[in-house]
Enzyme design. Structure first.
Site, mmCIF file in Angstrom:
data_model
loop_
_atom_site.group_PDB
_atom_site.id
_atom_site.type_symbol
_atom_site.label_atom_id
_atom_site.label_comp_id
_atom_site.label_asym_id
_atom_site.label_seq_id
_atom_site.Cartn_x
_atom_site.Cartn_y
_atom_site.Cartn_z
ATOM 1 C CB SER A 51 0.001 -8.293 -1.267
ATOM 2 O OG SER A 51 -0.982 -9.060 -0.307
ATOM 3 C CE LYS B 101 -4.056 -2.120 0.110
ATOM 4 N NZ LYS B 101 -5.241 -1.800 -0.780
ATOM 5 C CD GLU C 102 -10.270 4.136 0.841
ATOM 6 O OE1 GLU C 102 -10.195 5.309 0.597
ATOM 7 O OE2 GLU C 102 -9.530 3.503 0.303
#
Ligand code: PLP
Length: 402
Positions: free
Chosen positions: A378, A89, A111
């Site tokens: 990830s 991210k 968010e």
């Protein structure tokens, strides 16, 4: 390669379906991003922060014990869990917060579902000295308490969202509502390759660093491109990030794994590509979980990051045109994969990534010996340990050794 058939359109999917009050903000963002993209100085600024601060490039490492255990293709892991803050991210938040600064915005909102995007946004805001507010479904606040603490420690305000299923989709609704009221000086950092144009393009571009690195690294590591790449799919950012640079390489199989939750026939899952139908969610036309009246059906996944009833439009297009193979893994399969990877490779993968690992086992066997499979790891699983531990820790899960 671009699968964008027109700005913000991926075949039948994508577009910008937002309230009139938000159209100028999206046009401003579209213009600012187009200019930034053409500016080599911006690209160098992002790359420098990724190198010096995030720790890129992340390694591509052989998973020797999994390869042996599964007895098929050689398994390699793209270690996004080793990026600063523990997941992919951060690639996107560094890029978007630098874009926000370039646009002269004073404040950041975001968010979050699993909290990884919230942590990554709070981190970028701390690094660049910008105030930050993160909207998070109340259910996720509870199941991802470690990440709530991290965001607060980093100086962000965390606002729990009590509407709807109190998960990611509701957090996104609330962030959009807040943005409408503060659009002049506020930048909204969306965390996945979903949402209205230009977000799916922006997030895809920032996350494609993963796939570009895999191209170079696999040529060095095993002298050719991988035979297959597999990634989990929530909104789709880690998947499109690793897969996009390979779309034109027809010999590379691209595989995505959605949340099968309690099973596809249970109605409790997050499999929007597999069982979704065409509709509009969060400002974008894509495949969504909805009933016959177009009402969104709540998604379910043991992993907060896959608990989303939609998916990014580019992945919807790739799935519908057959370039992306879509599979699902249930909660139980993901949990089993979590322990399998922990005990064979010494890596605690995020529950999201565990879905990719669960189906990678079948894929490795299907591909067979002599082939090369890359799994996108990830993120790391520290944030999920409370959820996992609550189900009890199995003493042994198979033949992987003590
Ligand atoms: C580690 C990790 N992987 C995957 C995801 C799913 O998001 P996306 O599909 O955008 O990669 C998340 C979302 O929070 C995550 O934290």
């Amino acid at each position: 390669m671009d699968t964008e058939t027109a700005p913000g359109r991926f075949g039948r999917y994508g577009g910008r379906y937002v309230p009139e009050t938000l159209v100028p903000a999206h046009l401003e963002l579209e213009q600012a991003y187009a200019e930034a993209r053409k500016d080599p100085a911006f690209d160098e600024q992002v790359s420098q922060v990724l190198r010096e601060y995030v720790g890129r490039e992340t390694p591509l490492t052989p998973a020797r014990r999994l390869t042996e255990l599964w007895g098929g293709a050689e398994v390699w892991l793209k270690r996004e869990d080793l990026a600063h803050t523990g997941a992919h991210k951060i690639n996107n938040t560094i890029g978007q917060v630098l874009l926000a600064r370039r646009m002269g915005k004073k404040r950041i909102i975001a968010e979050t579902g699993a909290g990884q995007h919230g942590v990554a946004t709070a981190t970028a805001c701390a690094l660049f000295g910008m105030p930050c507010e993160v909207f998070m479904g109340a259910v996720d606040v509870e199941r991802q308490s470690l990440n709530v603490f991290r965001m607060k420690a980093l100086g962000a305000k965390v606002t729990p969202v009590e509407s709807g299923s109190r998960t990611l989709k509701d957090a996104m609704n609330e962030a959009m509502r807040t943005w409408v009221a503060q659009v002049e000086d506020t930048y909204y950092v969306i965390g996945s390759a979903a949402g209205p144009h230009p977000y799916p393009t922006i997030v895809r571009d920032f996350q494609s660093v993963i796939g570009r690195e895999v191209r170079t690294q696999s040529l060095v590591a095993f002298g050719k491109l991988p035979d297959a790449i597999i990634a989990c799919i929530g909104g789709g950012s880690n998947a499109i990030g690793i897969l996009h640079p390979f779309i034109h390489d027809k010999d590379v199989r691209l595989v995505g794994v959605e949340a099968g939750g309690h099973g596809l026939s249970s109605g409790q899952h997050g499999a929007s590509l597999t069982l979704g139908t065409e509709g509009v969610l969060h400002g974008s036309r894509s495949l969504v979980l909805q009933d016959e009246n177009g009402q969104i059906i709540e998604a379910h996944s043991i992993s907060a990051g896959l608990d989303y009833p939609g998916v990014g439009p580019e992945l919807a297009h790739l799935a519908k045109t057959g370039r992306l193979e879509v599979r699902t893994a249930t909660d139980d399969e993901a949990l089993a994969a979590f322990y399998r990877v922990s005990r064979t490779e010494g890596i605690l993968p995020a529950l999201e990534s565990s879905h990719a690992f669960a189906r990678a086992e079948d894929l490795a066997r299907e591909l067979g010996k002599g082939k090369h499979l890359v799994i996108n790891c990830s993120g790391r699983g520290d944030k999920d340990v409370a959820t996992i531990a609550a189900r009890g820790i199995p003493a042994a899960i198979g033949q992987e050794g003590a």
